[in-house]
Design a protein around this motif. Sequence first.
Motif, PDB file in Angstrom:
ATOM      1  N   ALA A  14       0.978  -1.071   0.021  1.00 37.46           N
ATOM      2  CA  ALA A  14      -0.079  -0.076   0.011  1.00 37.46           C
ATOM      3  C   ALA A  14       0.815   1.107  -0.174  1.00 37.46           C
ATOM      4  CB  ALA A  14      -0.911   0.104   1.298  1.00 37.46           C
ATOM      5  N   VAL A  15       0.463   2.390  -0.582  1.00 39.22           N
ATOM      6  CA  VAL A  15       0.858   3.674  -0.547  1.00 39.22           C
ATOM      7  C   VAL A  15       0.150   4.907  -0.171  1.00 39.22           C
ATOM      8  CG1 VAL A  15       2.140   5.203  -2.296  1.00 39.22           C
ATOM      9  CG2 VAL A  15       2.415   2.605  -2.467  1.00 39.22           C
ATOM     10  N   SER A  16       0.795   5.780   0.634  1.00 41.55           N
ATOM     11  CA  SER A  16       0.377   7.010   1.055  1.00 41.55           C
ATOM     12  C   SER A  16       1.282   7.958   0.255  1.00 41.55           C
ATOM     13  CB  SER A  16       0.127   7.271   2.349  1.00 41.55           C
ATOM     14  OG  SER A  16      -0.358   8.425   2.578  1.00 41.55           O
ATOM     15  N   LEU A  17       0.564   8.971  -0.336  1.00 39.55           N
ATOM     16  CA  LEU A  17       1.616  10.016  -0.898  1.00 39.55           C
ATOM     17  C   LEU A  17       1.755  11.255  -0.107  1.00 39.55           C
ATOM     18  CD1 LEU A  17       0.156   9.986  -4.685  1.00 39.55           C
ATOM     19  CD2 LEU A  17       2.215   8.918  -3.547  1.00 39.55           C
ATOM     20  N   ASP A  18       0.897  11.274   0.935  1.00 38.11           N
ATOM     21  CA  ASP A  18       1.159  12.332   1.869  1.00 38.11           C
ATOM     22  C   ASP A  18       1.650  12.165   3.093  1.00 38.11           C
ATOM     23  OD1 ASP A  18       0.342  14.760   3.267  1.00 38.11           O
ATOM     24  OD2 ASP A  18      -1.817  14.615   3.033  1.00 38.11           O
ATOM     25  N   HIS A  19       2.849  12.677   3.424  1.00 36.31           N
ATOM     26  CA  HIS A  19       3.386  12.654   4.702  1.00 36.31           C
ATOM     27  C   HIS A  19       2.662  12.917   5.944  1.00 36.31           C
ATOM     28  CE1 HIS A  19       7.565  11.094   4.159  1.00 36.31           C
ATOM     29  NE2 HIS A  19       7.694  12.051   3.122  1.00 36.31           N
ATOM     30  N   SER A  20       1.714  13.945   5.773  1.00 39.20           N
ATOM     31  CA  SER A  20       1.050  14.476   7.140  1.00 39.20           C
ATOM     32  C   SER A  20      -0.187  13.391   7.213  1.00 39.20           C
ATOM     33  CB  SER A  20       0.509  15.724   6.718  1.00 39.20           C
ATOM     34  OG  SER A  20      -0.684  15.692   5.686  1.00 39.20           O
ATOM     35  N   ARG A  21      -0.462  12.505   6.767  1.00 41.04           N
ATOM     36  CA  ARG A  21      -1.572  11.542   6.810  1.00 41.04           C
ATOM     37  C   ARG A  21      -1.079  10.042   7.060  1.00 41.04           C
ATOM     38  NH1 ARG A  21      -6.269  14.020   8.583  1.00 41.04           N
ATOM     39  NH2 ARG A  21      -6.589  16.156   7.220  1.00 41.04           N
ATOM     40  N   LEU A  22       0.173   9.894   7.377  1.00 39.98           N
ATOM     41  CA  LEU A  22       0.574   8.482   7.556  1.00 39.98           C
ATOM     42  C   LEU A  22      -0.048   7.639   8.696  1.00 39.98           C
ATOM     43  CD1 LEU A  22       4.173   8.931   6.687  1.00 39.98           C
ATOM     44  CD2 LEU A  22       2.468   8.506   5.389  1.00 39.98           C
ATOM     45  N   ALA A  23      -0.450   8.309   9.724  1.00 36.17           N
ATOM     46  CA  ALA A  23      -1.255   7.700  10.864  1.00 36.17           C
ATOM     47  C   ALA A  23      -2.392   7.129  10.383  1.00 36.17           C
ATOM     48  CB  ALA A  23      -1.361   8.575  11.898  1.00 36.17           C
ATOM     49  N   GLU A  24      -3.275   8.060   9.775  1.00 39.89           N
ATOM     50  CA  GLU A  24      -4.567   7.556   8.958  1.00 39.89           C
ATOM     51  C   GLU A  24      -4.452   6.235   8.087  1.00 39.89           C
ATOM     52  OE1 GLU A  24      -3.774  10.574   9.446  1.00 39.89           O
ATOM     53  OE2 GLU A  24      -5.345  11.798   9.899  1.00 39.89           O
ATOM     54  N   ALA A  25      -3.446   6.552   7.273  1.00 36.41           N
ATOM     55  CA  ALA A  25      -3.063   5.449   6.272  1.00 36.41           C
ATOM     56  C   ALA A  25      -2.785   4.066   6.978  1.00 36.41           C
ATOM     57  CB  ALA A  25      -1.907   5.740   5.466  1.00 36.41           C
ATOM     58  N   ASP A  26      -1.955   4.256   7.983  1.00 29.00           N
ATOM     59  CA  ASP A  26      -1.719   2.922   8.883  1.00 29.00           C
ATOM     60  C   ASP A  26      -2.794   2.464   9.665  1.00 29.00           C
ATOM     61  OD1 ASP A  26       0.691   1.117  10.085  1.00 29.00           O
ATOM     62  OD2 ASP A  26      -0.532   1.746  11.807  1.00 29.00           O
ATOM     63  N   ARG A  27      -4.001   3.261   9.943  1.00 28.22           N
ATOM     64  CA  ARG A  27      -5.099   2.514  10.379  1.00 28.22           C
ATOM     65  C   ARG A  27      -6.082   1.909   9.520  1.00 28.22           C
ATOM     66  NH1 ARG A  27      -5.088   7.111  14.074  1.00 28.22           N
ATOM     67  NH2 ARG A  27      -6.028   8.372  12.451  1.00 28.22           N
ATOM     68  N   HIS A  28      -6.256   2.536   8.128  1.00 29.03           N
ATOM     69  CA  HIS A  28      -6.818   1.884   7.196  1.00 29.03           C
ATOM     70  C   HIS A  28      -6.211   0.518   6.903  1.00 29.03           C
ATOM     71  CE1 HIS A  28     -10.100   4.738   6.311  1.00 29.03           C
ATOM     72  NE2 HIS A  28      -9.150   5.558   6.838  1.00 29.03           N
ATOM     73  N   LEU A  29      -4.725   0.392   6.597  1.00 28.66           N
ATOM     74  CA  LEU A  29      -4.239  -0.750   6.329  1.00 28.66           C
ATOM     75  C   LEU A  29      -4.372  -1.646   7.107  1.00 28.66           C
ATOM     76  CD1 LEU A  29      -2.552  -2.176   4.297  1.00 28.66           C
ATOM     77  CD2 LEU A  29      -0.360  -1.269   5.527  1.00 28.66           C
ATOM     78  N   GLY A  30      -4.476  -1.374   8.787  1.00 27.98           N
ATOM     79  CA  GLY A  30      -4.702  -2.252   9.734  1.00 27.98           C
ATOM     80  C   GLY A  30      -5.886  -3.034   9.823  1.00 27.98           C
ATOM     81  N   ARG A  31      -7.022  -2.104   9.405  1.00 26.13           N
ATOM     82  CA  ARG A  31      -8.406  -2.510   9.052  1.00 26.13           C
ATOM     83  C   ARG A  31      -8.520  -3.690   8.025  1.00 26.13           C
ATOM     84  NH1 ARG A  31      -9.833   3.234   9.673  1.00 26.13           N
ATOM     85  NH2 ARG A  31     -10.348   3.579  11.915  1.00 26.13           N
ATOM     86  N   LEU A  32      -7.862  -3.373   7.127  1.00 26.73           N
ATOM     87  CA  LEU A  32      -7.925  -4.036   5.561  1.00 26.73           C
ATOM     88  C   LEU A  32      -7.233  -5.436   5.791  1.00 26.73           C
ATOM     89  CD1 LEU A  32      -8.474  -4.476   2.779  1.00 26.73           C
ATOM     90  CD2 LEU A  32      -6.486  -3.545   2.114  1.00 26.73           C
ATOM     91  N   ALA A  33      -6.135  -5.375   6.430  1.00 28.02           N
ATOM     92  CA  ALA A  33      -5.578  -6.801   6.785  1.00 28.02           C
ATOM     93  C   ALA A  33      -6.325  -7.630   7.718  1.00 28.02           C
ATOM     94  CB  ALA A  33      -4.165  -6.482   7.356  1.00 28.02           C
ATOM     95  N   ALA A  34      -6.911  -6.938   8.752  1.00 28.57           N
ATOM     96  CA  ALA A  34      -7.597  -7.732   9.828  1.00 28.57           C
ATOM     97  C   ALA A  34      -8.805  -8.073   8.897  1.00 28.57           C
ATOM     98  CB  ALA A  34      -8.292  -6.855  10.643  1.00 28.57           C
ATOM     99  N   ASP A  35      -9.509  -7.452   8.155  1.00 35.04           N
ATOM    100  CA  ASP A  35     -10.818  -7.995   7.386  1.00 35.04           C
ATOM    101  C   ASP A  35     -10.438  -8.985   6.352  1.00 35.04           C
ATOM    102  OD1 ASP A  35     -12.282  -6.000   8.623  1.00 35.04           O
ATOM    103  OD2 ASP A  35     -12.196  -4.535   6.825  1.00 35.04           O
ATOM    104  N   LEU A  36      -9.171  -9.072   5.838  1.00 33.73           N
ATOM    105  CA  LEU A  36      -8.943 -10.037   4.942  1.00 33.73           C
ATOM    106  C   LEU A  36      -8.630 -11.170   5.660  1.00 33.73           C
ATOM    107  CD1 LEU A  36      -6.968  -8.044   2.250  1.00 33.73           C
ATOM    108  CD2 LEU A  36      -9.315  -8.797   1.944  1.00 33.73           C
ATOM    109  N   ALA A  37      -8.085 -11.153   6.663  1.00 32.33           N
ATOM    110  CA  ALA A  37      -7.520 -12.394   7.559  1.00 32.33           C
ATOM    111  C   ALA A  37      -8.624 -13.065   7.831  1.00 32.33           C
ATOM    112  CB  ALA A  37      -6.814 -11.938   8.784  1.00 32.33           C
ATOM    113  N   ARG A  38      -9.971 -12.413   8.116  1.00 30.71           N
ATOM    114  CA  ARG A  38     -11.207 -13.043   8.580  1.00 30.71           C
ATOM    115  C   ARG A  38     -11.703 -13.838   7.519  1.00 30.71           C
ATOM    116  NH1 ARG A  38     -11.648  -8.410  12.034  1.00 30.71           N
ATOM    117  NH2 ARG A  38     -12.787  -7.482  10.317  1.00 30.71           N
ATOM    118  N   GLU A  39     -11.684 -13.581   6.194  1.00 27.04           N
ATOM    119  CA  GLU A  39     -11.991 -14.185   5.171  1.00 27.04           C
ATOM    120  C   GLU A  39     -11.713 -15.607   4.870  1.00 27.04           C
ATOM    121  OE1 GLU A  39     -11.932 -11.594   1.916  1.00 27.04           O
ATOM    122  OE2 GLU A  39     -13.366 -10.235   2.584  1.00 27.04           O
TER     123      GLU A  39
END
Length: 222
Positions: A197-222
């Motif tokens: 995954a990629v975020s082009l915005d340095h100021s939003r890396l925390a948000e990007a990390d949270r979204h990636l964590g949610r996506l990984a958790a969702d895919l792990a449950r499938e």
Amino acid sequence: MGALLYQSVAMGFHLCCATPRDQVTELIARMTEGIDDLRPAVPFNLLPHHSHIGRYMTASTRTAKPHNAEQVTDATDGNPYTVDSPAETSTELPDALRAALGVDGLHYVAYYAAGVPTCTADIFRHRALSAHFGTSTTPQQRRDKYSLLGRLLPGVTRRMDTSLHALLDGRIHQIVLNVEQGAVYFQHLAEGHYLVAVSLDHSRLAEADRHLGRLAADLARE
């Protein structure tokens, strides 16, 4: 079970810290203070005074938005999403990747199986990201570069696992590369399956990390 944070202070000077996974936020804050204290004493410092970690903490202290709340679509842009997946792929995977994207978080995500990207999604066509592209860098050039990077990162991860095996227990589950423009994430899911995954915005890396964590958790449950 833990995290290793490595931060450049200046040319030839680095700060490295380890922490249990549930104390990462506290360690980031302490590293920020440490870097700010160290940099005035380092001669010929060419790096910005505010570290990436400091920017991460600033972003992470913002109020978290509900999942999917950042999927902003400017009506004047039409559909900003570009999704690439084989025709036989079920709609669940493309929908999950698309749902993880947002102008305030992740801008590109790809799901890999056996080293091959089976589905990719991005919002590079969104007007809010137009400043990241120009005649020298097009959305397709970025897609091609990230696709190649996704094929290389498993080898990098294996070499890091081998190098650190004598010092650290377990295997690497995530790598975050803080690059010139944003960050690149490698997220291990299961044997032979991972996300890039990629975020082009340095100021939003925390948000990007949270979204990636949610996506990984969702895919792990499938």
